[in-house]
Design a protein around this motif. Structure first.
Motif, PDB file in Angstrom:
ATOM      1  N   PRO A  98     125.585  -6.044 -45.484  1.00  0.00           N
ATOM      2  CA  PRO A  98     126.585  -6.446 -46.480  1.00  0.00           C
ATOM      3  C   PRO A  98     126.818  -7.957 -46.542  1.00  0.00           C
ATOM      4  O   PRO A  98     127.187  -8.479 -47.587  1.00  0.00           O
ATOM      5  N   GLU A  99     126.628  -8.661 -45.446  1.00  0.00           N
ATOM      6  CA  GLU A  99     126.901 -10.094 -45.427  1.00  0.00           C
ATOM      7  C   GLU A  99     125.660 -10.943 -45.691  1.00  0.00           C
ATOM      8  O   GLU A  99     125.696 -12.163 -45.557  1.00  0.00           O
ATOM      9  N   SER A 100     124.560 -10.306 -46.085  1.00  0.00           N
ATOM     10  CA  SER A 100     123.362 -11.067 -46.434  1.00  0.00           C
ATOM     11  C   SER A 100     123.400 -11.432 -47.916  1.00  0.00           C
ATOM     12  O   SER A 100     124.254 -10.956 -48.671  1.00  0.00           O
ATOM     13  N   THR A 101     122.463 -12.275 -48.338  1.00  0.00           N
ATOM     14  CA  THR A 101     122.405 -12.726 -49.729  1.00  0.00           C
ATOM     15  C   THR A 101     121.014 -12.464 -50.284  1.00  0.00           C
ATOM     16  O   THR A 101     120.020 -12.960 -49.754  1.00  0.00           O
ATOM     17  N   ILE A 102     120.955 -11.669 -51.358  1.00  0.00           N
ATOM     18  CA  ILE A 102     119.699 -11.403 -52.056  1.00  0.00           C
ATOM     19  C   ILE A 102     119.816 -12.059 -53.427  1.00  0.00           C
ATOM     20  O   ILE A 102     120.588 -11.604 -54.275  1.00  0.00           O
ATOM     21  N   GLN A 103     119.059 -13.123 -53.642  1.00  0.00           N
ATOM     22  CA  GLN A 103     119.162 -13.874 -54.890  1.00  0.00           C
ATOM     23  C   GLN A 103     118.066 -13.458 -55.866  1.00  0.00           C
ATOM     24  O   GLN A 103     117.218 -12.620 -55.561  1.00  0.00           O
ATOM     25  N   ALA A 104     118.120 -14.047 -57.052  1.00  0.00           N
ATOM     26  CA  ALA A 104     117.232 -13.653 -58.139  1.00  0.00           C
ATOM     27  C   ALA A 104     115.764 -13.819 -57.758  1.00  0.00           C
ATOM     28  O   ALA A 104     115.399 -14.674 -56.961  1.00  0.00           O
ATOM     29  N   TYR A 105     114.939 -12.966 -58.378  1.00  0.00           N
ATOM     30  CA  TYR A 105     113.488 -12.964 -58.197  1.00  0.00           C
ATOM     31  C   TYR A 105     113.108 -12.713 -56.736  1.00  0.00           C
ATOM     32  O   TYR A 105     112.208 -13.347 -56.185  1.00  0.00           O
ATOM     33  N   ARG A 127     119.173  -9.048 -42.275  1.00  0.00           N
ATOM     34  CA  ARG A 127     120.364  -9.032 -41.448  1.00  0.00           C
ATOM     35  C   ARG A 127     121.458  -9.946 -41.998  1.00  0.00           C
ATOM     36  O   ARG A 127     121.260 -10.684 -42.957  1.00  0.00           O
ATOM     37  N   GLU A 128     122.632  -9.895 -41.325  1.00  0.00           N
ATOM     38  CA  GLU A 128     123.804 -10.602 -41.814  1.00  0.00           C
ATOM     39  C   GLU A 128     123.554 -12.104 -41.894  1.00  0.00           C
ATOM     40  O   GLU A 128     122.909 -12.701 -41.053  1.00  0.00           O
ATOM     41  N   HIS A 129     124.103 -12.658 -42.972  1.00  0.00           N
ATOM     42  CA  HIS A 129     124.044 -14.095 -43.279  1.00  0.00           C
ATOM     43  C   HIS A 129     122.634 -14.595 -43.581  1.00  0.00           C
ATOM     44  O   HIS A 129     122.435 -15.802 -43.778  1.00  0.00           O
ATOM     45  N   ALA A 130     121.650 -13.696 -43.622  1.00  0.00           N
ATOM     46  CA  ALA A 130     120.315 -14.112 -44.054  1.00  0.00           C
ATOM     47  C   ALA A 130     120.308 -14.273 -45.576  1.00  0.00           C
ATOM     48  O   ALA A 130     121.105 -13.666 -46.289  1.00  0.00           O
ATOM     49  N   ARG A 131     119.382 -15.089 -46.062  1.00  0.00           N
ATOM     50  CA  ARG A 131     119.286 -15.315 -47.502  1.00  0.00           C
ATOM     51  C   ARG A 131     117.830 -15.247 -47.925  1.00  0.00           C
ATOM     52  O   ARG A 131     116.961 -15.886 -47.324  1.00  0.00           O
TER      53      ARG A 131
END
Length: 832
Positions: free
Chosen positions: A272-279, A289-293
């Motif tokens: 929940p605390e990770s970031t999945i950005q566009a493309y 995992r958490e805080h990963a991007r």
């Protein structure tokens, strides 16, 4: 056409053929097969050359794709036309030739209709492109009849922007024009020859999408075009919120946290605390995992992206391990099964070929192709440690069991145990299968502390023992420990023998009537209890009437410790006791939280003291009656003060890095201090030697060899009760009288290639000082000592120091750390 090797796509194609590179969760060739099926082509012949089994094993006979697939394999290079010639017997009617490694959604039905309408011998699908220089251009007349071919033209030769897509409709008689005994190419040889003969060759300009996947930029563009729906594909999964595709079994709390367009394959785990950005394209079973991007990146299946890692504009292969705080930058490409270490940085545009290991903290600014620092050992700090289903999978565990069994003689006996969590059960079962397959018998204690395991090893003369338990530092990690008689840590020689069989995969496999057996000892815990009680002054402990708090940290010690404390008359308030296998320690429960809960219980019940066991019940932490936690190094000194006051005589064993206060505490008593190398194997083997009555370290692990020569928190607690029984003072007063250790420690990042230089130069600089080289280099001075010790498992150098005060310790440590840092940076200062 699926014989392409794809050299420009490396490292993605280093260990798989080009048609198998994934596009939004499927091999490129699977998208082409689906295109063929949509246009009514269900009888497919696949030409293979490079790594044919990878394609044949995935597609089989085509039943899963709803088509019929046959294969034709080039034994020697035959060229694009020659490879089709090899399948001539199956091509007795007009057929389509299409590449398995170029993504497209061209209307094949319309292409075939054009071919029939023109009564063509060959029809070539053409496509207008912005830059035709990399392709063969085709010039046609108004009716579509081909007038000229030009392969790889210069700009001065570009008379049209229509290129040859490599998609053809061909009459079967064309195959007679292809010689059978030499490599032959469609565009370079056959088509120009047919044109010279004025045969009817036509070009049909396609309106659909077509993208050659010849290099990494084109591969990235194909994936992003799929997300933008510029190409019609059957993208797997459920489409949510317009432009986010989510596969089956995905662990994703909130799809709103994913910035589209994005693809998340089956069974991915997105914290929940990770970031999945566009493309972002994540193939099956990727863990973030958490805080990963992750942003603008394609990540292949079963890859692990650790806490606070960043993958930005990169391509990552299958089964990679991206560790905590690692950064992979724009344009980088990481091959399969590569580990990128903690805080490592992969610079933009770098290619790392498969099966490499990037050291923790490394700055990768050049391609890594041939060089590799594969792990030199599967044993890190004398045990196997790794993340469940990332580093330690059932396959790895099975191989470990086979290697262990092979290292022993056929018919030997091994005792095994585990902690309660399902990951420990999973790995232990796989290990058992491997041990038995090598013809070695197993006594399985199932859920039981490692101390009981080692006791059975010692008492019944087993040849080896193995325990699977959780890591005390990471709830997602598992540790596998090996022991040898009489219960000591496995020797380096034994571990090297196991590693040899593991790395070479040279295993002894038992015949059907020699497969090992499994038995389940019935009274192992009771036998352990009886033998431990025989070493204690039970009457003194009962007379004292202790009340204590025990926090089991969900370890299996709660199955054994009550059997010991009951006969001793100790009143126990238990916390976090093992109840069932589902009651594993919560992932969010930190060591500090567990200790805090114990401190509150000690205050609430008015206990004499509290004790926190680690998850494998090997180490303990004490809490005094005032609910103050006692550092493990002071607990070590407490044991020594109690032993010396009790009039005990004998030898004591401690690692070289333990505080010098141990010598002061026992001065004038009948106890003699001896130092060992800073390894558990060295400490336990020293403890097993004659005359040693106690050993310990600064980590909370203590050894009473009279009972068992290994860390055992249960035995340590009982011995503490025995030593405290005649003492009337509370624990806090006893600890207050102890000296305050002032050992400081720093870990310095050091490339593997610089460790030797560090040791050599430090030795040269300190040749005039009093030094000890038992383990690393320990330098003595009037104010104390400092020590440099290379890490055996990580690219680190450890610096320890101890002075008369904390300030002195920090000064000594800073001086030595400055020298070590300068050496690592390849500078050699004139003084220190």
């Amino acid at each position: 056409m699926a014989g392409g090797e794809g050299t420009r796509l490396r490292p993605l194609t280093s260990n798989q053929p080009k048609p198998m590179v994934p596009i939004v969760g499927k091999p490129c060739m699977e998208h082409i097969v689906e295109l063929l099926r949509r246009h009514g082509f269900d009888d497919i012949v696949v030409t293979l050359a490079f790594m044919p089994q990878a394609i044949r094993g995935y597609f089989g006979d085509g039943e899963a794709q709803g088509v019929q697939i046959r294969y034709s394999v080039e034994e020697t290079p035959a060229g694009t036309a020659g490879s089709v010639k090899l399948a001539e017997e199956a091509l007795d009617e007009p057929f389509v030739v299409i590449s398995g490694d170029a993504l497209c959604d061209i209307d094949l039905t319309e292409l075939v209709a054009f071919h029939r309408e023109r009564e063509a011998l060959v029809t070539i699908a053409l496509k207008s492109v912005d830059n035709p220089l990399e392709f063969g251009i085709v010039v046609t007349d108004e009716d579509g009849r081909i007038e000229r071919f030009l392969e790889k033209p210069s700009w001065s030769q570009v008379f049209t922007d229509t290129i040859n897509t490599g998609i053809y409709v061909i009459q079967p008689e064309v195959l007679k024009e292809i010689p059978a005994d030499e490599p032959y190419d469609w565009a370079k040889q056959l088509f120009p020859r047919l044109l010279e003969k004025r045969r009817p060759l036509y070009g049909w300009i396609a309106d659909g999408y077509w993208q050659d996947i010849g290099n990494l930029d084109q591969y990235r563009a194909a994936n992003f075009d799929a997300l933008d729906e510029r190409v019609e594909l059957e993208i797997p999964g459920v489409r949510l919120r317009g432009n986010v595709w989510v596969g089956e079994g995905v662990e994703l709390d909130d799809v709103e946290s994913v910035e589209g367009p994005a693809f998340i394959g089956n069974y991915c785990r997105i914290h929940p605390e990770s970031t999945i950005q566009a493309y972002t394209v994540l193939s099956a079973s990727v863990a973030v995992r958490e805080h990963a991007r992750v942003a603008r990146s394609i990540v292949d299946g079963s890859t692990y992206i650790g806490r606070s890692a960043v993958v930005e504009g990169a391509i990552v292969g299958r089964m990679c391990d991206i560790r905590e705080h690692a950064r992979i930058h724009e344009g980088a490409a990481i091959g399969d099964q590569t580990t990128v270490g903690y805080e490592a940085v992969v610079h933009p545009g770098i290619r790392i070929y498969p099966f490499k290991e990037i050291e923790s903290g490394a700055q990768v600014d050049r391609n890594i192709i041939w060089e590799a620092r594969a792990t030199s050992t599967i044993f890190a700090r004398e045990r196997i440690h790794g993340l469940i289903n990332v580093d330690l999978t059932p396959e790895i565990a099975l191989r470990l069991g086979l290697a262990l069994g092979t290292a022993l003689k056929r018919g030997c006996r091994v005792v095994t145990s585990r902690e309660a969590s399902p990951p420990c059960r999973l790995l232990r079962r796989a290990i058992l299968a491997g041990i038995n397959a090598a013809g070695v018998n197993v006594a399985d204690l199932r859920v039981m502390p490692p101390a009981v395991n080692r006791h059975l090893l010692k008492a019944e003369g087993f040849e080896a023992a193995l325990h699977v338990g959780p890591s005390p530092s990471d709830p997602e990690a598992v540790e596998i420990q090996l022991y040898e008689p009489p219960g000591v840590q496995a020797s380096g020689a034994f571990m090297k023998e196991i590693e040899k069989h593991f790395s070479r995969q040279e295993y002894r496999r038992a015949a059907w009537d020699e497969v090992g057996e499994i038995r389940f000892p019935a009274r192992a815990a009771e036998s352990y209890t009886e033998d431990l009680l025989r070493t204690l002054d039970s009457d003194a402990i009962r007379a004292r009437g202790f009340r204590i708090v025990v926090n089991y940290s969900y370890s299996s010690a709660s199955l054994v410790l009550p059997l010991v404390l009951g006969p001793l008359g100790v009143e126990v308030v238990a916390a976090q006791a093992y109840v069932r296998e589902q009651a594993a320690q919560p992932a969010g429960a930190t060591v500090e939280e567990t200790l805090g809960a114990t401190q509150r219980l000690v205050s609430a019940v008015g206990a004499d003291f509290g004790v926190v066991l680690d998850p494998s019940a090997e180490r303990l932490t004490l809490v005094d009656e005032r609910a103050v936690a006692i550092p493990p190094e002071r607990t070590l000194l407490l044991f020594l003060r109690l032993l010396s006051s009790d009039g005990r005589r004998g030898r004591l064993a401690f690692p070289v890095t333990v505080t010098s206060q141990v010598d002061e505490v026992v001065r004038g008593s009948g106890l003699q201090v001896e130092r060992t190398r800073a390894s558990l194997e060295a400490l336990t083997r020293a403890a097993a030697s004659d005359g040693v009555i106690f050993a310990g370290s600064a980590t909370g692990g203590f050894v009473f060899p009279e009972f068992l020569p290994g860390y055992d928190a249960i035995a340590s607690l009982c011995k503490l009760l025995e030593l405290l029984a005649p003492v009337e003072r509370p624990l806090s007063e006893l600890v207050a009288d102890l000296p305050e250790p002032a050992v400081v420690h720093r870990a310095i990042r050091c490339p593997w290639g610089r460790k030797g230089a560090v040791m050599r130069i430090v030795t040269e600089r300190m040749r005039d000082r009093e030094i000890d080289t038992l383990d690393g280099i320990k330098i003595f001075s009037a104010g104390g000592w400092a020590q440099v010790l290379p890490d055996p498992a990580e690219p680190l150098v450890h610096v320890y120091a101890e002075g008369s005060t904390q300030a002195d310790s920090e000064r000594l440590e800073a001086e030595l750390a400055e020298l070590v840092g300068a050496i690592i940076a390849a500078e050699e200062p004139t003084g220190v």
